[in-house]
Write an enzyme that holds these catalytic residues in place. Structure first.
Site, PDB file in Angstrom:
ATOM      1  N   LYS A 163       4.175 -15.926  -3.977  1.00  0.00           N
ATOM      2  CA  LYS A 163       4.848 -14.622  -3.912  1.00  0.00           C
ATOM      3  C   LYS A 163       6.280 -14.818  -4.361  1.00  0.00           C
ATOM      4  O   LYS A 163       6.835 -15.918  -4.233  1.00  0.00           O
ATOM      5  CB  LYS A 163       4.844 -14.089  -2.470  1.00  0.00           C
ATOM      6  CG  LYS A 163       4.936 -12.581  -2.373  1.00  0.00           C
ATOM      7  CD  LYS A 163       3.620 -11.936  -2.727  1.00  0.00           C
ATOM      8  CE  LYS A 163       3.569 -10.472  -2.498  1.00  0.00           C
ATOM      9  NZ  LYS A 163       2.198  -9.940  -2.652  1.00  0.00           N
ATOM     10  N   ASN A 182      -2.666   5.285  -5.515  1.00  0.00           N
ATOM     11  CA  ASN A 182      -3.585   4.525  -6.371  1.00  0.00           C
ATOM     12  C   ASN A 182      -4.845   4.118  -5.610  1.00  0.00           C
ATOM     13  O   ASN A 182      -5.972   4.377  -6.055  1.00  0.00           O
ATOM     14  CB  ASN A 182      -2.852   3.304  -6.933  1.00  0.00           C
ATOM     15  CG  ASN A 182      -3.787   2.392  -7.701  1.00  0.00           C
ATOM     16  OD1 ASN A 182      -4.235   1.379  -7.197  1.00  0.00           O
ATOM     17  ND2 ASN A 182      -4.129   2.773  -8.928  1.00  0.00           N
ATOM     18  N   THR A 238      -8.464  -1.682  -7.071  1.00  0.00           N
ATOM     19  CA  THR A 238      -8.322  -1.841  -5.618  1.00  0.00           C
ATOM     20  C   THR A 238      -9.145  -0.792  -4.876  1.00  0.00           C
ATOM     21  O   THR A 238      -9.911  -1.118  -3.949  1.00  0.00           O
ATOM     22  CB  THR A 238      -6.837  -1.797  -5.211  1.00  0.00           C
ATOM     23  OG1 THR A 238      -6.136  -2.755  -5.991  1.00  0.00           O
ATOM     24  CG2 THR A 238      -6.667  -2.128  -3.739  1.00  0.00           C
ATOM     25  N   LYS A 295      -0.945 -17.515  -7.130  1.00  0.00           N
ATOM     26  CA  LYS A 295      -1.045 -16.136  -7.635  1.00  0.00           C
ATOM     27  C   LYS A 295      -0.388 -15.218  -6.632  1.00  0.00           C
ATOM     28  O   LYS A 295      -0.628 -15.328  -5.437  1.00  0.00           O
ATOM     29  CB  LYS A 295      -2.533 -15.760  -7.776  1.00  0.00           C
ATOM     30  CG  LYS A 295      -2.765 -14.395  -8.372  1.00  0.00           C
ATOM     31  CD  LYS A 295      -3.012 -14.492  -9.863  1.00  0.00           C
ATOM     32  CE  LYS A 295      -2.816 -13.167 -10.584  1.00  0.00           C
ATOM     33  NZ  LYS A 295      -1.418 -12.765 -10.812  1.00  0.00           N
ATOM     34  N   LYS A 343      -6.167 -14.519   0.832  1.00  0.00           N
ATOM     35  CA  LYS A 343      -6.850 -13.436   0.104  1.00  0.00           C
ATOM     36  C   LYS A 343      -7.627 -14.000  -1.099  1.00  0.00           C
ATOM     37  O   LYS A 343      -8.780 -13.658  -1.322  1.00  0.00           O
ATOM     38  CB  LYS A 343      -5.836 -12.382  -0.360  1.00  0.00           C
ATOM     39  CG  LYS A 343      -6.491 -11.177  -1.003  1.00  0.00           C
ATOM     40  CD  LYS A 343      -5.485 -10.172  -1.539  1.00  0.00           C
ATOM     41  CE  LYS A 343      -4.935  -9.283  -0.443  1.00  0.00           C
ATOM     42  NZ  LYS A 343      -4.329  -8.039  -0.988  1.00  0.00           N
ATOM     43  N   SER A 381      -6.872  -8.917 -11.300  1.00  0.00           N
ATOM     44  CA  SER A 381      -5.780  -9.695 -11.907  1.00  0.00           C
ATOM     45  C   SER A 381      -6.309 -11.032 -12.408  1.00  0.00           C
ATOM     46  O   SER A 381      -5.902 -11.522 -13.465  1.00  0.00           O
ATOM     47  CB  SER A 381      -4.680  -9.976 -10.885  1.00  0.00           C
ATOM     48  OG  SER A 381      -3.977  -8.810 -10.630  1.00  0.00           O
TER      49      SER A 381
HETATM   50  P1  NAD Z   1       0.854   4.412  -3.608  1.00  0.00           P
HETATM   51  O1  NAD Z   1       2.336   4.404  -3.508  1.00  0.00           O
HETATM   52  O2  NAD Z   1       0.200   4.692  -4.912  1.00  0.00           O
HETATM   53  O3  NAD Z   1       0.266   5.507  -2.573  1.00  0.00           O
HETATM   54  C1  NAD Z   1       0.611   5.554  -1.219  1.00  0.00           C
HETATM   55  C2  NAD Z   1       0.035   6.817  -0.597  1.00  0.00           C
HETATM   56  O4  NAD Z   1       0.300   6.794   0.801  1.00  0.00           O
HETATM   57  C3  NAD Z   1       0.657   8.107  -1.141  1.00  0.00           C
HETATM   58  O5  NAD Z   1      -0.340   9.107  -1.243  1.00  0.00           O
HETATM   59  C4  NAD Z   1       1.642   8.492  -0.037  1.00  0.00           C
HETATM   60  O6  NAD Z   1       1.904   9.886   0.004  1.00  0.00           O
HETATM   61  C5  NAD Z   1       0.866   8.034   1.185  1.00  0.00           C
HETATM   62  N1  NAD Z   1       1.689   7.872   2.394  1.00  0.00           N
HETATM   63  C6  NAD Z   1       2.904   7.277   2.519  1.00  0.00           C
HETATM   64  N2  NAD Z   1       3.331   7.379   3.797  1.00  0.00           N
HETATM   65  C7  NAD Z   1       2.355   8.047   4.477  1.00  0.00           C
HETATM   66  C8  NAD Z   1       2.199   8.460   5.830  1.00  0.00           C
HETATM   67  N3  NAD Z   1       3.137   8.218   6.763  1.00  0.00           N
HETATM   68  N4  NAD Z   1       1.060   9.110   6.178  1.00  0.00           N
HETATM   69  C9  NAD Z   1       0.108   9.377   5.261  1.00  0.00           C
HETATM   70  N5  NAD Z   1       0.204   9.009   3.965  1.00  0.00           N
HETATM   71  C10 NAD Z   1       1.317   8.346   3.586  1.00  0.00           C
HETATM   72  O7  NAD Z   1       0.380   3.022  -3.005  1.00  0.00           O
HETATM   73  P2  NAD Z   1      -0.989   2.255  -3.289  1.00  0.00           P
HETATM   74  O8  NAD Z   1      -0.825   1.400  -4.479  1.00  0.00           O
HETATM   75  O9  NAD Z   1      -2.114   3.222  -3.198  1.00  0.00           O
HETATM   76  O10 NAD Z   1      -1.034   1.247  -2.029  1.00  0.00           O
HETATM   77  C11 NAD Z   1      -1.422   1.682  -0.736  1.00  0.00           C
HETATM   78  C12 NAD Z   1      -1.576   0.487   0.185  1.00  0.00           C
HETATM   79  O11 NAD Z   1      -2.520  -0.419  -0.369  1.00  0.00           O
HETATM   80  C13 NAD Z   1      -0.334  -0.363   0.440  1.00  0.00           C
HETATM   81  O12 NAD Z   1      -0.419  -0.886   1.734  1.00  0.00           O
HETATM   82  C14 NAD Z   1      -0.461  -1.484  -0.572  1.00  0.00           C
HETATM   83  O13 NAD Z   1       0.255  -2.643  -0.177  1.00  0.00           O
HETATM   84  C15 NAD Z   1      -1.952  -1.717  -0.505  1.00  0.00           C
HETATM   85  N6  NAD Z   1      -2.501  -2.398  -1.678  1.00  0.00           N
HETATM   86  C16 NAD Z   1      -2.415  -1.849  -2.921  1.00  0.00           C
HETATM   87  C17 NAD Z   1      -2.954  -2.503  -4.008  1.00  0.00           C
HETATM   88  C18 NAD Z   1      -2.932  -1.896  -5.377  1.00  0.00           C
HETATM   89  O14 NAD Z   1      -3.516  -2.508  -6.290  1.00  0.00           O
HETATM   90  N7  NAD Z   1      -2.334  -0.726  -5.584  1.00  0.00           N
HETATM   91  C19 NAD Z   1      -3.581  -3.755  -3.833  1.00  0.00           C
HETATM   92  C20 NAD Z   1      -3.682  -4.306  -2.549  1.00  0.00           C
HETATM   93  C21 NAD Z   1      -3.127  -3.607  -1.477  1.00  0.00           C
END
Ligand code: NAD
Length: 428
Positions: free
Chosen positions: A107, A222, A191, A71, A95, A362
């Protein structure tokens, strides 16, 4: 300073080696787990809008599937490398194992820059990708998902191409599909909510009531938005949140000491998670530098933006009041900062446990797709809560019993589970 370029796979192997030694794994198990079991590298000839053909490079890596089908996401990225995909596939194995899902780790990636590609060209890449790998993925083999720069739309094109090749309906071949086309309700929240299910349990262990806590959050996308939503619902108060400002090309922290208003902030936030600075000032928010989120006088820090954000340099500015760091983002804490958190006795919920809500949902999508029976959102989120809570309790119990740092306890559980599955199958 080292001049050696950063290699994610070398880092993933080094992390594995450390735990493998402490677990006393035999040589064959170590040899098996420090490399992917299978990897596919292929050429993707793609018809472009101007009629020419461009050949892209694609990868799919199945690190280990002893506990279930592989996955993991498929990334579209100009700097994609085989080693990045290998490392990410290994992390997916751990994970899924720490979340106790009956899944392995995989991946995929395509070297491309989606910003310079039309949607038709991206669709052609998705279909070309599946034509190369259709025999080696599937609901009982390997189940991809969206990742960096891929979305539900990309997943639906991939599902469709898979079904063109194999015939019939196979919604369980891929997750992250749009709701109504095999997607699951609750995925959007999963998440961020998952992060807070673990925060809630950690606060119980620390003997603190959520109502008596405040938090500062990095990221308002998100993960950040839904983490803030649920944390507020369980009684906590978020006093600061930071995000990236696209126009100014820098991050800002927005602070309101009596608590931010999530609904009002959402109204002035773009789809990339960027808060409108002027409008926030108009609503009475203090606008501080981007890294001010880390030095707030709060109980809980939730880095939910990007990797390498808590570093050796800024970790020393973390307030004495902070008791808990919940890593919503992947890899937000550098090893140097991790040392500082550990020495200060801060309770850390490591990324691959804290943000496992995404992959757990998922998995629930895959189950629903395979049954062709879809649950209401409450049912999905209820199951997610039970699964995340149980994953958290497994790790915290191990940490307590063996006096391990939470990150080490999570790795120990994950690697031991996968090693045991390989042994039970008679592979090693
Ligand atoms: P996203 O793109 O929806 O949001 C990212 C946020 O971070 C935005 O608000 C952006 O403005 C902010 N950001 C970017 N650079 C920044 C900085 N230098 N300082 C402060 N804020 C900053 O992304 P997401 O889906 O929320 O994912 C965030 C993290 O979580 C990532 O590391 C991603 O790999 C991890 N993640 C996400 C999911 C998921 O289901 N969305 C699952 C597992 C892990």
């Amino acid at each position: 300073m080292s001049t050696k370029p950063f290699n994610a796979f070398a880092m993933a192997q080094a992390q594995f080696d450390k735990v493998a030694d402490s677990l006393g794994l035999d040589q064959a198990t170590k040899d098996l787990l420090r490399h992917p079991m299978r990897e596919y590298h292929f050429a993707l000839p793609v018809r472009m809008d101007d009629g020419s053909v461009r050949v892209f490079r694609g990868f799919r890596v199945q690190h280990n599937d002893a506990r279930g089908p592989a996955k993991g996401g498929i990334r579209f990225h100009p700097q994609e490398t085989a080693d990045t995909v290998r490392a990410l596939s290994m992390w997916m194995t751990w994970k899924c194992a720490v979340a106790n899902l009956p899944l392995g780790g995989g991946k995929g990636g395509v070297i491309c820059e989606p910003h310079n590609l039309s949607m038709q060209e991206q669709q052609n890449i998705c279909r070309a990708y599946v034509r190369q790998i259709a025999r080696d993925i599937g609901p009982v083999r390997d189940v991809p998902a969206p990742d960096v720069m891929t979305s539900g739309q990309h997943m639906l094109w991939m599902r469709d191409e898979y079904e063109q090749i194999h015939g019939g309906q196979h919604p369980g071949v891929i997750t992250g599909k749009p709701v109504g086309m095999g997607g699951s309700l609750g995925r959007t929240e999963a998440t961020g909510f998952g992060v807070v299910f673990t925060v809630r349990e950690a606060l119980k262990e620390l003997g603190v009531r959520p109502e008596d806590t405040t938090a500062s959050v990095q990221g308002f996308g998100n993960v950040g938005q839904y983490a803030i939503e649920l944390y507020s619902q369980i009684g906590g108060t978020v006093v600061a949140v930071s995000c990236w400002d696209q126009a100014d090309q820098q991050a800002y922290t927005f602070r309101k000491s009596d608590g931010i208003d999530l609904a009002a902030l959402r109204k002035i936030t773009d789809r990339f998670g960027g808060i409108d600075r002027q409008k926030a000032e108009g609503l009475g928010y203090e606008v501080l530098p981007g890294d001010a989120w880390i030095e707030q006088d709060v109980d809980v820090l939730m880095p939910c933006a990007l990797e390498n954000s808590i570093t050796g340099e800024n970790a020393i500015r973390i307030s004495k009041r902070v008791k808990l760091v919940a890593e919503g983002a992947n890899g937000p804490t550098t090893p140097e900062a991790d040392h500082i958190l550990q020495e200060r006795g801060i309770f850390v919920i490591p990324d691959f446990l804290a943000n496992a809500g995404g992959v757990t949902c998922s998995y629930l999508e895959q189950v629903q797709s395979n049954m062709n029976y879809f649950w209401e959102k409450d049912e999905v989120l209820g199951k997610l809560d039970v699964m995340m809570t149980s994953a958290f309790l497994g790790v915290s119990e191990m940490a307590r019993k063996r006096k391990l740092y939470m990150r080490d306890a999570a790795y120990t559980i994950a690697i031991a589970r996968v090693a045991q599955a390989c042994k039970d199958r008679g592979w090693v």
